[in-house]
Scaffold this active site. Structure first.
Site, PDB file in Angstrom:
ATOM      1  N   GLU A   1       7.570 -16.081   5.244  1.00  0.00           N
ATOM      2  CA  GLU A   1       8.104 -16.389   3.894  1.00  0.00           C
ATOM      3  C   GLU A   1       7.167 -17.348   3.147  1.00  0.00           C
ATOM      4  OE1 GLU A   1      12.210 -16.454   3.024  1.00  0.00           O
ATOM      5  OE2 GLU A   1      12.695 -15.089   4.665  1.00  0.00           O
TER       6      GLU A   1
ATOM      7  N   GLU B   1       0.164 -23.186   3.568  1.00  0.00           N
ATOM      8  CA  GLU B   1      -0.900 -23.245   2.561  1.00  0.00           C
ATOM      9  C   GLU B   1      -0.388 -22.671   1.238  1.00  0.00           C
ATOM     10  OE1 GLU B   1      -1.161 -22.266   5.693  1.00  0.00           O
ATOM     11  OE2 GLU B   1      -2.608 -23.669   6.536  1.00  0.00           O
TER      12      GLU B   1
ATOM     13  N   GLY C   1       8.352 -34.457  29.376  1.00  0.00           N
ATOM     14  CA  GLY C   1       7.292 -34.416  30.389  1.00  0.00           C
ATOM     15  C   GLY C   1       7.186 -33.026  31.012  1.00  0.00           C
TER      16      GLY C   1
HETATM   17  N1  CAA Z   1       9.586 -16.463  -9.742  1.00  0.00           N
HETATM   18  C1  CAA Z   1       9.348 -15.656 -10.803  1.00  0.00           C
HETATM   19  N2  CAA Z   1       8.100 -15.255 -11.157  1.00  0.00           N
HETATM   20  C2  CAA Z   1       7.079 -15.698 -10.415  1.00  0.00           C
HETATM   21  C3  CAA Z   1       7.256 -16.544  -9.296  1.00  0.00           C
HETATM   22  C4  CAA Z   1       8.583 -16.935  -8.961  1.00  0.00           C
HETATM   23  N3  CAA Z   1       8.851 -17.730  -7.923  1.00  0.00           N
HETATM   24  N4  CAA Z   1       6.047 -16.806  -8.756  1.00  0.00           N
HETATM   25  C5  CAA Z   1       5.143 -16.164  -9.502  1.00  0.00           C
HETATM   26  N5  CAA Z   1       5.763 -15.495 -10.508  1.00  0.00           N
HETATM   27  C6  CAA Z   1       5.155 -14.725 -11.599  1.00  0.00           C
HETATM   28  C7  CAA Z   1       4.146 -15.581 -12.334  1.00  0.00           C
HETATM   29  O1  CAA Z   1       4.774 -16.318 -13.369  1.00  0.00           O
HETATM   30  C8  CAA Z   1       3.194 -14.543 -12.885  1.00  0.00           C
HETATM   31  O2  CAA Z   1       3.755 -13.992 -14.063  1.00  0.00           O
HETATM   32  P1  CAA Z   1       2.857 -13.216 -15.184  1.00  0.00           P
HETATM   33  O3  CAA Z   1       2.654 -11.859 -14.667  1.00  0.00           O
HETATM   34  O4  CAA Z   1       3.742 -13.225 -16.371  1.00  0.00           O
HETATM   35  O5  CAA Z   1       1.581 -14.000 -15.356  1.00  0.00           O
HETATM   36  C9  CAA Z   1       3.198 -13.464 -11.804  1.00  0.00           C
HETATM   37  O6  CAA Z   1       4.405 -13.653 -11.029  1.00  0.00           O
HETATM   38  C10 CAA Z   1       2.027 -13.573 -10.870  1.00  0.00           C
HETATM   39  O7  CAA Z   1       2.102 -14.839 -10.261  1.00  0.00           O
HETATM   40  P2  CAA Z   1       0.856 -15.661  -9.819  1.00  0.00           P
HETATM   41  O8  CAA Z   1      -0.179 -15.593 -10.886  1.00  0.00           O
HETATM   42  O9  CAA Z   1       1.321 -17.003  -9.388  1.00  0.00           O
HETATM   43  O10 CAA Z   1       0.361 -14.777  -8.579  1.00  0.00           O
HETATM   44  P3  CAA Z   1      -0.678 -15.129  -7.482  1.00  0.00           P
HETATM   45  O11 CAA Z   1      -1.062 -13.859  -6.862  1.00  0.00           O
HETATM   46  O12 CAA Z   1      -1.746 -16.033  -7.988  1.00  0.00           O
HETATM   47  O13 CAA Z   1       0.143 -16.044  -6.438  1.00  0.00           O
HETATM   48  C11 CAA Z   1       1.651 -16.350  -4.617  1.00  0.00           C
HETATM   49  C12 CAA Z   1       1.375 -15.710  -5.963  1.00  0.00           C
HETATM   50  C13 CAA Z   1       2.430 -17.611  -4.842  1.00  0.00           C
HETATM   51  C14 CAA Z   1       0.431 -16.688  -3.802  1.00  0.00           C
HETATM   52  C15 CAA Z   1       2.483 -15.257  -3.951  1.00  0.00           C
HETATM   53  O14 CAA Z   1       1.676 -14.123  -3.735  1.00  0.00           O
HETATM   54  C16 CAA Z   1       3.142 -15.664  -2.672  1.00  0.00           C
HETATM   55  O15 CAA Z   1       4.169 -16.327  -2.691  1.00  0.00           O
HETATM   56  N6  CAA Z   1       2.576 -15.227  -1.527  1.00  0.00           N
HETATM   57  C17 CAA Z   1       3.229 -15.370  -0.259  1.00  0.00           C
HETATM   58  C18 CAA Z   1       3.996 -14.129   0.062  1.00  0.00           C
HETATM   59  C19 CAA Z   1       5.094 -14.379   1.027  1.00  0.00           C
HETATM   60  O16 CAA Z   1       5.772 -15.390   0.980  1.00  0.00           O
HETATM   61  N7  CAA Z   1       5.338 -13.408   1.903  1.00  0.00           N
HETATM   62  C20 CAA Z   1       6.418 -13.486   2.805  1.00  0.00           C
HETATM   63  C21 CAA Z   1       6.772 -12.133   3.280  1.00  0.00           C
HETATM   64  S1  CAA Z   1       8.494 -11.886   3.442  1.00  0.00           S
HETATM   65  C22 CAA Z   1       8.936 -12.577   4.913  1.00  0.00           C
HETATM   66  O17 CAA Z   1       8.199 -13.263   5.568  1.00  0.00           O
HETATM   67  C23 CAA Z   1      10.352 -12.312   5.275  1.00  0.00           C
HETATM   68  C24 CAA Z   1      10.589 -12.303   6.749  1.00  0.00           C
HETATM   69  O18 CAA Z   1      10.559 -11.277   7.348  1.00  0.00           O
HETATM   70  C25 CAA Z   1      10.950 -13.556   7.433  1.00  0.00           C
END
Ligand code: CAA
Length: 382
Positions: A363, A367, A339
């Site tokens: 991280e 979405e 409350g």
């Molecule tokens: N492990 C290994 N490889 C991976 C992977 C993973 N988890 N995820 C993607 N890949 C590879 C894919 O297989 C792909 O390989 P190829 O080049 O052979 O095709 C390549 O990476 C590109 O991947 P996507 O096609 O999936 O890339 P995308 O741009 O469509 O999407 C995303 C990627 C998932 C959206 C990614 O950009 C993402 O995770 N974004 C969020 C970023 C994030 O988490 N930022 C946090 C900042 S750090 C932080 O916050 C720390 C702090 O201070 C607390």
């Protein structure tokens, strides 16, 4: 087989973290939140306990704990102060990349002091215009023979003004798009590094979040992490592991708010009975308890899988997405149960509610976690 019974060692580690959290972190948490003060002395002690190198093998001066124990440590710290837990979680994230992809030179020069807690690390991926779309990095690193010349800026960098070393993701060949991104270690005191003002945040006010700019910073070639062009993959893999850390942080926040709510509901009386006798409150407590149990299982599963060498891309995103969602639900309900008292600092839960929000953002936003999970589901089905 996934076990719900922690081993004696896992329990001992949780107990050490819990005692430290209750005795050393909790008493000053309100003051740090008000002053937005970094927990310098506490982090030094956490380093001495070996928790800044908990995911680093003993060979590199770490304590080599398993993932279940690492999650327990982060959770126990977050139970009393989420700001402290994120510093530990980001250190673990930086360490994990160096353990997997660092050369022996990098390990000797940086991983060892990081693992001993003598140095903090920062994970420099996001930029002013690049958050979820991590492949859009514009920070450039140009090959100059025996060094790289780095120019650009990074944003939302946790521990940025306190770190001795930055793990920087930069473009080395824009034509190759994400295949041109490379990872480097940069000394934070390098010439050309400018540290921006500390962000004035809604929550997690004891942690340090800054922007960084790099103007012609020279990074020695030996500071390369992995190979040229591997940076995006290294960043993504690192985050897959890092996300269990944030899931554990969210779980700790949820547990902290829940425990305070259970206690308050047994002490506070209305209509002649403790409020925990009212069904409206009982429903809230039951929902909180169930959500915490479910988050625990998801985290435990992801940690267990990582300990058993399995890919956890899907499981760590599931754990983070779920735990951060329930942490926000639970902290909001904790304020409601308290409350008017819930709305003032002294009763702590308002801070838990403010701190919980970031777990749905950093991280990888919630979405983004949906996207990662769905892609893994589809990949598995094909
Ligand atoms: N492990 C290994 N490889 C991976 C992977 C993973 N988890 N995820 C993607 N890949 C590879 C894919 O297989 C792909 O390989 P190829 O080049 O052979 O095709 C390549 O990476 C590109 O991947 P996507 O096609 O999936 O890339 P995308 O741009 O469509 O999407 C995303 C990627 C998932 C959206 C990614 O950009 C993402 O995770 N974004 C969020 C970023 C994030 O988490 N930022 C946090 C900042 S750090 C932080 O916050 C720390 C702090 O201070 C607390």
């Amino acid at each position: 087989m996934l076990s719900f019974q922690n081993s004696e060692t896992q329990q001992q580690i949780r107990d050490i973290a819990r005692s430290f959290a209750n005795e050393q972190i909790a008493p000053s948490s309100i003051e740090r939140d008000i002053k937005a003060e970094f927990p310098t002395e506490i982090i030094k002690q956490i380093g001495e306990l070996g928790f800044l190198g908990m995911n680093v093998p003993e060979k590199w001066d770490g304590s080599g704990l398993d993932n279940i124990s690492q999650c327990a440590v982060i959770e126990e710290f977050a139970r009393v102060d989420a700001s402290v837990s994120v510093i530990v979680s980001v250190q673990k994230l930086v360490n994990s990349v160096l353990v997997k992809s660092g050369s022996d030179i990098v390990k000797e020069k940086y991983l060892k002091p990081l693992a001993r807690g003598e140095m903090l690390g920062a994970y420099c991926l996001s930029e002013p215009g690049v958050g979820s779309d991590a492949r859009g990095i514009t920070t450039m690193a140009i090959d100059k023979g025996n060094y790289y010349l780095v120019n650009g800026s990074k944003n939302w960098i946790t521990t940025g003004s306190k770190a001795g070393v930055f793990l920087v993701f930069a473009q080395t060949n824009p034509e190759l798009k994400h295949k041109g991104i490379t990872a480097f270690l940069m000394d934070s005191n390098s010439e050309g590094v400018e540290i921006g003002l500390k962000e004035d945040k809604m929550g997690l006010r004891g942690s340090d979040t800054v922007s960084l700019s790099f103007a012609n910073v020279k990074v020695p070639k030996e500071n390369l992490v992995g190979k040229i062009g591997e940076g995006f993959y290294i960043a993504m893999k690192g985050l897959s592991g890092g996300r269990i850390g944030i899931a554990s942080q969210a779980l700790g926040i949820a547990k902290g708010a829940f425990e305070l709510s259970v206690k308050y509901a047994s002490e506070r009386e209305t209509m002649g009975v403790p409020i925990n006798r009212h069904q409206a409150i009982q429903i809230k407590l039951a929902q909180m308890s169930m959500k915490i149990s479910a988050a625990e299982l998801l985290i435990q599963k992801a940690a267990w899988m990582e300990d058993n060498g399995q890919d956890i891309t899907r499981q760590s995103s599931e754990a983070k997405l779920f735990a951060s969602t329930i942490a926000n639900d639970i902290t909001r309900e904790a304020v409601q149960i308290h409350g008017g008292y819930g709305y003032v600092r002294e009763y702590l839960v308002e801070r838990f509610m403010r701190d919980a929000k970031i777990t749905e953002i950093y991280e990888g936003t919630s979405e983004i976690q949906h996207i990662v999970i769905a892609r893994e589901v589809i990949k598995d089905a094909e």
